[in-house]
Scaffold this motif. Structure first.
Motif, PDB file in Angstrom:
ATOM      1  N   LEU A   1      -1.927  23.387  -7.803  1.00 52.95           N
ATOM      2  CA  LEU A   1      -0.926  23.683  -8.853  1.00 52.95           C
ATOM      3  C   LEU A   1       0.696  23.893  -8.127  1.00 52.95           C
ATOM      4  CD1 LEU A   1      -3.063  26.654 -10.165  1.00 52.95           C
ATOM      5  CD2 LEU A   1      -2.485  24.435 -11.150  1.00 52.95           C
ATOM      6  N   ARG A   2       0.527  23.370  -7.252  1.00 52.22           N
ATOM      7  CA  ARG A   2       1.957  23.894  -6.882  1.00 52.22           C
ATOM      8  C   ARG A   2       2.567  22.258  -5.729  1.00 52.22           C
ATOM      9  NH1 ARG A   2       1.723  29.898  -4.048  1.00 52.22           N
ATOM     10  NH2 ARG A   2       2.363  30.965  -5.982  1.00 52.22           N
ATOM     11  N   ASP A   3       1.741  21.078  -6.649  1.00 54.91           N
ATOM     12  CA  ASP A   3       2.124  20.117  -5.496  1.00 54.91           C
ATOM     13  C   ASP A   3       3.244  19.507  -6.207  1.00 54.91           C
ATOM     14  OD1 ASP A   3      -0.251  17.568  -4.620  1.00 54.91           O
ATOM     15  OD2 ASP A   3       1.857  16.606  -5.195  1.00 54.91           O
ATOM     16  N   ASN A   4       3.804  18.334  -4.782  1.00 58.07           N
ATOM     17  CA  ASN A   4       4.458  18.091  -4.858  1.00 58.07           C
ATOM     18  C   ASN A   4       4.380  17.050  -6.138  1.00 58.07           C
ATOM     19  OD1 ASN A   4       6.687  18.952  -2.270  1.00 58.07           O
ATOM     20  ND2 ASN A   4       5.970  18.333  -1.355  1.00 58.07           N
ATOM     21  N   GLU A   5       3.860  16.462  -6.777  1.00 57.44           N
ATOM     22  CA  GLU A   5       4.165  15.348  -7.276  1.00 57.44           C
ATOM     23  C   GLU A   5       3.280  15.373  -8.580  1.00 57.44           C
ATOM     24  OE1 GLU A   5       5.344  12.489  -8.457  1.00 57.44           O
ATOM     25  OE2 GLU A   5       4.886  11.771  -6.366  1.00 57.44           O
ATOM     26  N   ALA A   6       4.290  15.491  -9.792  1.00 54.14           N
ATOM     27  CA  ALA A   6       3.962  16.156 -11.102  1.00 54.14           C
ATOM     28  C   ALA A   6       2.912  15.466 -11.801  1.00 54.14           C
ATOM     29  CB  ALA A   6       4.972  15.362 -11.951  1.00 54.14           C
ATOM     30  N   GLU A   7       2.543  14.845 -11.504  1.00 55.44           N
ATOM     31  CA  GLU A   7       1.085  13.806 -12.201  1.00 55.44           C
ATOM     32  C   GLU A   7      -0.293  14.963 -11.523  1.00 55.44           C
ATOM     33  OE1 GLU A   7       0.788  11.096 -14.314  1.00 55.44           O
ATOM     34  OE2 GLU A   7       2.702  11.068 -13.666  1.00 55.44           O
ATOM     35  N   VAL A   8      -0.159  15.450 -10.279  1.00 62.46           N
ATOM     36  CA  VAL A   8      -1.102  16.710  -9.572  1.00 62.46           C
ATOM     37  C   VAL A   8      -1.620  17.402 -10.091  1.00 62.46           C
ATOM     38  CG1 VAL A   8      -2.152  17.040  -8.124  1.00 62.46           C
ATOM     39  CG2 VAL A   8      -1.000  15.562  -7.397  1.00 62.46           C
ATOM     40  N   ARG A   9      -0.241  17.937 -10.466  1.00 64.64           N
ATOM     41  CA  ARG A   9       0.751  18.990 -11.460  1.00 64.64           C
ATOM     42  C   ARG A   9      -0.003  19.518 -12.254  1.00 64.64           C
ATOM     43  NH1 ARG A   9       4.969  19.256  -8.899  1.00 64.64           N
ATOM     44  NH2 ARG A   9       6.641  19.408 -11.017  1.00 64.64           N
ATOM     45  N   ILE A  10       0.130  18.444 -13.311  1.00 62.85           N
ATOM     46  CA  ILE A  10      -0.612  17.944 -14.582  1.00 62.85           C
ATOM     47  C   ILE A  10      -1.617  18.191 -14.838  1.00 62.85           C
ATOM     48  CG2 ILE A  10      -0.997  16.417 -16.566  1.00 62.85           C
ATOM     49  CD1 ILE A  10       2.137  15.206 -15.847  1.00 62.85           C
ATOM     50  N   ALA A  11      -2.752  17.292 -13.706  1.00 60.03           N
ATOM     51  CA  ALA A  11      -4.197  17.264 -13.690  1.00 60.03           C
ATOM     52  C   ALA A  11      -4.896  18.627 -13.294  1.00 60.03           C
ATOM     53  CB  ALA A  11      -4.359  16.202 -12.311  1.00 60.03           C
ATOM     54  N   ALA A  12      -4.111  19.875 -12.668  1.00 62.53           N
ATOM     55  CA  ALA A  12      -4.302  21.140 -11.944  1.00 62.53           C
ATOM     56  C   ALA A  12      -3.974  21.904 -12.971  1.00 62.53           C
ATOM     57  CB  ALA A  12      -3.756  21.148 -10.979  1.00 62.53           C
TER      58      ALA A  12
ATOM     59  N   GLU B   1       5.054  29.830 -12.785  1.00 61.82           N
ATOM     60  CA  GLU B   1       5.797  29.210 -12.274  1.00 61.82           C
ATOM     61  C   GLU B   1       5.523  27.287 -12.651  1.00 61.82           C
ATOM     62  OE1 GLU B   1       4.846  28.482  -8.185  1.00 61.82           O
ATOM     63  OE2 GLU B   1       4.706  29.963  -7.222  1.00 61.82           O
ATOM     64  N   LEU B   2       4.544  27.336 -13.678  1.00 58.75           N
ATOM     65  CA  LEU B   2       4.253  25.704 -14.207  1.00 58.75           C
ATOM     66  C   LEU B   2       4.939  26.426 -15.179  1.00 58.75           C
ATOM     67  CD1 LEU B   2       0.835  25.476 -13.176  1.00 58.75           C
ATOM     68  CD2 LEU B   2       2.434  23.830 -12.553  1.00 58.75           C
ATOM     69  N   SER B   3       4.862  27.293 -15.872  1.00 63.54           N
ATOM     70  CA  SER B   3       5.843  27.571 -17.083  1.00 63.54           C
ATOM     71  C   SER B   3       7.492  26.952 -17.132  1.00 63.54           C
ATOM     72  CB  SER B   3       5.466  28.518 -18.234  1.00 63.54           C
ATOM     73  OG  SER B   3       6.120  29.135 -17.586  1.00 63.54           O
ATOM     74  N   LEU B   4       7.794  27.327 -16.158  1.00 60.77           N
ATOM     75  CA  LEU B   4       9.122  26.850 -16.001  1.00 60.77           C
ATOM     76  C   LEU B   4       9.403  25.534 -15.028  1.00 60.77           C
ATOM     77  CD1 LEU B   4       9.964  30.110 -14.472  1.00 60.77           C
ATOM     78  CD2 LEU B   4      10.669  29.331 -16.539  1.00 60.77           C
ATOM     79  N   ASP B   5       8.328  24.501 -15.234  1.00 60.73           N
ATOM     80  CA  ASP B   5       8.256  23.562 -13.881  1.00 60.73           C
ATOM     81  C   ASP B   5       9.360  22.268 -14.877  1.00 60.73           C
ATOM     82  OD1 ASP B   5       5.580  21.873 -12.431  1.00 60.73           O
ATOM     83  OD2 ASP B   5       7.027  20.782 -13.753  1.00 60.73           O
ATOM     84  N   SER B   6       9.704  21.789 -13.802  1.00 63.18           N
ATOM     85  CA  SER B   6      11.297  20.821 -14.030  1.00 63.18           C
ATOM     86  C   SER B   6       9.781  19.487 -14.728  1.00 63.18           C
ATOM     87  CB  SER B   6      11.555  20.043 -13.160  1.00 63.18           C
ATOM     88  OG  SER B   6      10.365  19.523 -11.807  1.00 63.18           O
ATOM     89  N   SER B   7       8.917  19.068 -15.030  1.00 60.16           N
ATOM     90  CA  SER B   7       8.354  18.244 -15.815  1.00 60.16           C
ATOM     91  C   SER B   7       7.810  18.971 -17.122  1.00 60.16           C
ATOM     92  CB  SER B   7       7.385  16.854 -14.463  1.00 60.16           C
ATOM     93  OG  SER B   7       6.651  16.882 -15.715  1.00 60.16           O
TER      94      SER B   7
END
Lengths: 587, 490
Positions: free
Chosen positions: A289-300, A326-332
């Motif tokens: 959920l805290r991965d560096n890569e947005a694609e991974v965070r999307i999947a998670a 944190e994700l609700s404020l994600d940059s992506s």
């Protein structure tokens, strides 16, 4: 039919057709293989047709694909299951061709046939075929072989089983990455048929080898099947053998691998039981959920609700909730959109208090997101929150969000929000709706984009269904009918569209008294497009109103239109008159 | 026995160090106070691992690794040290550059990045002046440095960040650390092409795994990077002969995956460009293995929809093959016919020009084998409603070699194309095409008027029969259907 019939040779017909230059004719004849087979009878299908097809494999891939598909359902035509094996020969050749989709289809058909064959026949015919393909010279044969083991294995005697396992093991270490990829993606199917002792030894060894392959692409596919494989094992074995691999992969340096893990992790949880989830999988998931890569965070992020459902509420609040914040404020924006599409589902899991205290601020911030998809995703799942905390807490932020979406400059966004309006109406109730949203619904009827106007008309129908005719009479009809005086003919067309949809919902009385006069009036419009749409609407209203009204109002109007100078108007008017006649005749 | 250990050791070292550095993520870099610390750490760990060997025989093992790391500060300039020290300084500078800096983090102090950049520039100069000496430790350090810096996983193709979402965002992604990457590539190229480089030693470090990871990089979106890779792979192929079969096999695998699985790869054009010159170097008669490459990899490469990106290079490779062995022409043409585009006119234009190039090299014997299906296809193209396709096909007749082939086989070819020309005269919409059709018809008449008349007659007969044939076909199928229903299925 001609009086003197030449004798009919079905095979000759087929051969002739397959020689044709026109690929469409060749395709047609292959699509009708079953007709030829039935005309030939079972025996000659076996002795003539199938051997011919086995030879005829030099055609266009499109024809071969059709053949591979037809053969998969051919068992009845060759004389039933005991003769099914004759179908294997042509399909075996198709398994080796270059084109991927032909091979895939041939494998699929072979599986279909094999799963119906009797045990002895499988040993005598099917297993040798699998072995031949697995030893094929060109990689295409070996790639196809990997998808057939799970059919051949169950009925094989012990020694043959050992052999099959060892052949599969070799395929997992094949020289060509293409073959190893196929072995990796089919492993879980094969594993499902293998006895648990061998599963733990042989299959797990193969799995481990594949996860250490030097090609990224092979490892990736091994991960993809890990959850399915894990479910075959006892929970403690799964925890011991698969879990470490996955936890390790969740920190792989390739984002594709981590992405795959993020997609698989939830299912793996189902296979290992509660304790390993807490100690291993939860930390891994939080990392993803805290991965560096947005694609991974999307999947998670997309799995956040499902994950919370298998955790205890305390664990979810303690570990997952901070990540969600944190994700609700994600940059992506895509991460936020993925979160927004599932986060409402967390409300029932966490319960009322935690939802109000912790989730509500997140909902509200997502509802104000700058990216429309995020807001839309929240709105689309409103019902889930409504059940837990009621809508009141949200409604203040909801309205600005809806209004903004309703006026978004992208018509797809506007379309999406229109489609949620009936859901909103249902959740928010009549009162809220009348005050705030009624105006919007009218505004959409005059949108610049056809799809929006069309959706708006449809929306009125659904609202009328939701709130009933009385409400519609009061809140919709007057405003809608005003459009009849609009100077823009496209808007007047939308009105006609709305009337044709509302008529059936509102019933005969309102239609006759309110809607029909407007339509009849429109038949004198100066724009032909309006006039032939009047004809169409009148035709659709025939079934709604009484026979007498049809004769008194609709028919004269259509008769008049049928004498219009415009050809299209006349055409639709005549059509309308015809359907009146049909109705009168049948009644 | 001892030798074996020594050969294996550095490679293992390289591997384990790689894992170390790749395992650490960007977070770790900030925790290091400076590069110097990091560097000596690496140095110490190497020397401590090597100390085992050292005890056995320090004389056998080149001492420069240890000396290099421990004794010479990497910050010195190359000109400031004695010739003796130069070599060890060279290695310690290479090791310094193994620190991968994180360019995506703007907060990081640029000091260490600058230092690395400067060092890389110095190294490139040092190698290009020819003053470097590539002994085994230097080669090992060089390969390790390249591996650490170059072998990385490409980020996902970014979704467009604009709210519109409907505009196709085709801007390629550029690695923020390109300025350094380019220097590393320059260095690698300088190393591979170094005149005194001992291929026997180099091949141990530039091994299969190194090459296959280098090949993975061809998928980069940055054309500058692919260009560097192209030159480097070409040189590796030239210099390290033992790896040639491996390179060919690995590239075939990339092509198979592209054609049969993903249809996505950014570097096919570059790979084919290398192959163009590899193929021209093949000895005749061609080995079966090489012909397989033509049939199983190059010809299927005509299928993907992205063929336009690499078609020029692909045609070059194919033509090279036919140049080596004209007997291959018919199988190539068969392949083109197999993958002939159905709806994509741009692709069709490419196919026609490739076809012309191939035909130009085709002899009579091969031509005879494919002329019937070929001219059936050409007849379709003459009729294409896309005027460029139709026009381009008509222009084939301007080619003297093709015209010669056609003239010799007119008895077969005229009947195939004449109906198409007639159809064009009757109802092609484009004036230029009509003119071309007219002039070809004239040409055919001049060639053999009698035959043209015969074709016209035959065509008229066929036209009058065509509706009859359709009717007959329908009838036959109806009768089949009846027959099928008489015999009940099992």
């Amino acid at each position: 039919m001609s009086t003197v019939e030449a004798p009919l040779y079905p095979i000759a017909v087929l051969i002739d057709e397959l020689k044709n230059d026109d690929i469409q004719l060749r395709l047609n004849s292959i699509r009708r293989l079953s007709t030829i087979a039935r005309a030939l009878g079972e025996e000659r299908t076996r002795s003539e047709l199938i051997p011919f097809l086995s030879e005829n494999n030099d055609d266009d891939d499109e024809v071969l694909l059709a053949m591979a598909e037809e053969l998969g359902v051919f068992i009845p035509y060759v004389g039933g299951v005991e003769h099914a094996h004759v179908l294997l020969t042509p399909l075996e050749t198709l398994c080796t061709v270059e084109e991927t989709c032909v091979r895939d289809k041939a494998v699929e058909s072979l599986c279909k046939i094999g799963s119906q064959m009797r045990g002895n026949d499988l040993i005598e015919w099917f297993t040798p075929l699998v072995k031949r393909l697995a030893a094929g010279e060109w990689f295409t044969a070996r790639v196809s072989a990997c998808g057939l083991f799970h059919i051949a294995y169950p009925s094989a005697p012990e020694t043959l089983k050992t052999e099959l396992r060892s052949i599969y093991g070799q395929l997992c270490q094949d020289d060509m990455p293409m073959v190893r990829r196929s072995a990796a993606s089919n492993l879980w199917k094969f594993a499902g048929t293998v006895e648990s002792a061998h599963l733990k030894a042989d299959i797990m060894q193969m799995f481990e080898d594949l996860t250490q392959d030097d090609q990224d692409t092979v490892r990736l596919l091994a991960v993809e099947g890990c959850a399915a494989l894990g479910k075959l094992l006892e929970p403690q074995d799964c925890a011991a053998r698969i879990l470490p691999v996955i936890v390790n992969f969740s920190q792989d340096k390739s984002w594709r691998v981590r992405y795959m893990v993020a997609n698989q992790l939830y299912e793996l949880c189902e296979a290992v039981g509660p304790e390993p989830i807490r100690t291993d999988l939860l930390p891994a998931y939080v990392r993803l959920l805290r991965d560096n890569e947005a694609e991974v965070r999307i999947a998670a992020a997309g799995k956040v609700t499902k994950f919370c459902q298998i955790l205890s509420p305390e664990l979810a609040i303690q570990h997952i909730l901070p990540c969600v914040k944190e994700l609700s404020l994600d940059s992506s924006q895509h991460v936020r959109a993925a979160l927004a599409s599932v986060v409402m589902g967390m409300a029932p899991v966490l319960g009322k208090d935690a939802t109000i205290e912790q989730l509500l601020p997140i909902f509200l911030s997502l509802l104000k997101d700058e990216f429309p998809d995020v807001r839309l995703n929240i709105i689309s799942k409103l019902d889930q929150v409504n059940q837990v905390i009621g809508i009141d807490l949200l409604s203040q932020s909801l309205l600005p969000a809806i209004v903004e979406l309703a006026e978004d400059r992208h018509w797809r966004v506007r379309l999406a929000i229109i489609e949620y309006i009936p859901l909103l109406a249902n959740q928010l109730g009549v009162g809220f709706f009348d005050d705030k949203l009624g105006g919007l619904c009218m505004q959409w009827l005059q949108d610049k984009v056809y799809s929006i106007r069309d959706a708006a008309a449809n929306n009125l129908k659904r609202l009328a269904e939701e709130f009933g005719p009385d409400w519609a009479m009061q809140h919709i009809i007057p405003q809608v009918l005003e459009i009849a005086n609009d100077s823009h003919y496209l808007h007047r067309m939308t009105l006609l569209r709305a009337i044709s949809l509302l008529g059936p919902v509102l019933g005969s009385e309102i239609t006759c008294s309110k809607l029909l006069p407007v339509v009849v009036n429109a038949s004198k419009d100066r724009v032909p497009n309006i006039k032939f749409n009047v004809a169409k609407v009148l035709q659709s209203l025939i079934s709604v109103v009484d026979q007498s009204v049809v004769e008194k109002t609709i028919r004269p109007c259509l008769v008049e239109l049928s004498e219009d100078p415009d050809v299209d108007v006349r055409y639709f008017a005549v059509q309308g008159l015809q359907s009146i006649d049909q109705v009168t005749m049948s009644s | 026995m001892l030798k074996q250990i020594l050969i294996k050791l550095p490679r293992k070292l390289q591997k384990s160090d790689l894992l170390d550095s790749s395992g650490s993520d960007s977070g770790n870099h900030t925790s290091n106070s400076g590069n110097g610390v990091q560097c000596t750490n690496i140095g110490n760990s190497i020397s401590s691992r090597l100390s085992v060997v050292k005890r056995v025989s320090s004389a056998v093992f080149p001492a420069s690794i240890m000396v290099g790391v421990e004794a010479v500060e990497p910050y010195l300039s190359c000109t400031d040290v004695s010739i003796l020290q130069k070599q060890s300084l060279f290695i310690s500078k290479l090791n310094l550059c193994c620190e991968v800096s994180d360019f995506s983090d703007p907060d990081k102090t640029s000091a260490e990045q600058d230092l690395k950049h400067q060092t890389l520039i110095e190294l490139v100069d040092f190698v290009s002046t020819g003053s470097a000496k590539f002994n085994e430790p230097a080669i090992a350090a060089m390969c390790k440095m390249c591996a650490v810096n170059l072998f990385r996983v490409f980020p996902p193709k970014y979704r467009s960040n604009s709210i519109s979402g409907e505009v196709e965002d085709e801007e390629p992604m550029f690695d923020p650390s390109w300025s350094n990457l380019q220097l590393v590539y320059d260095l690698l190229l300088g190393f591979i092409t170094y005149s005194s480089l001992d291929a026997k030693v180099a091949k141990k470090y530039v091994d299969h795994s190194f090459i296959s990871r280098l090949l993975d990089l061809f998928d980069s979106e940055d054309p500058r990077e692919r260009d560097c890779l192209k030159t480097i792979l070409h040189r590796i192929y030239g210099k390290l002969m033992v790896h040639r079969p491996f390179v060919r096999k690995a590239v075939s695998n990339i092509i198979y995956r592209f054609v049969f699985e993903t249809e996505r790869h950014n570097g096919i054009a570059e790979l084919l460009e290398i192959f163009g010159s590899i193929i021209s170097g093949f000895a005749v008669p061609l080995k079966e293995e090489h012909k397989m490459f033509l049939w199983k990899a190059l010809i299927p490469l005509h299928k993907p929809k992205l063929v336009g990106v690499y078609h020029q290079q692909l045609t070059f490779c194919v033509v090279q093959f036919i140049d080596k062995d004209p007997k291959l022409a018919d199988s190539v043409i068969k392949g083109l016919l197999k993958y002939w585009p159905v709806t994509n006119s741009q692709k069709e234009l490419m196919f026609i020009s490739e076809l012309e190039e191939v035909l130009e090299m085709t002899g009579m014997a091969e031509f005879l084998k494919i002329m019937v299906p070929l001219f059936r296809r050409i007849a379709f193209c003459l009729n294409s409603s896309h005027y460029q396709v139709a026009e381009r096909t008509h222009l084939l007749w301007n080619n003297e070699h093709i015209l010669n082939l056609v003239t010799h086989n007119r008895q077969v070819i005229f009947p195939l194309i004449f109906p198409a020309l007639e159809r064009n005269s009757e109802n092609h919409w484009n004036q230029a095409v009509l003119n071309l059709t007219q002039s070809i018809k004239k040409m055919l008449c001049e060639m053999d008027e009698e035959l043209v008349l015969a074709c016209r007659q035959k065509m008229e007969e066929e036209n009058s029969q065509s509706s009859e044939a359709t009717e007959k076909r329908k009838l036959i199928w109806e009768r089949l259907e009846t027959a099928a229903n008489v015999i009940p299925p099992a």
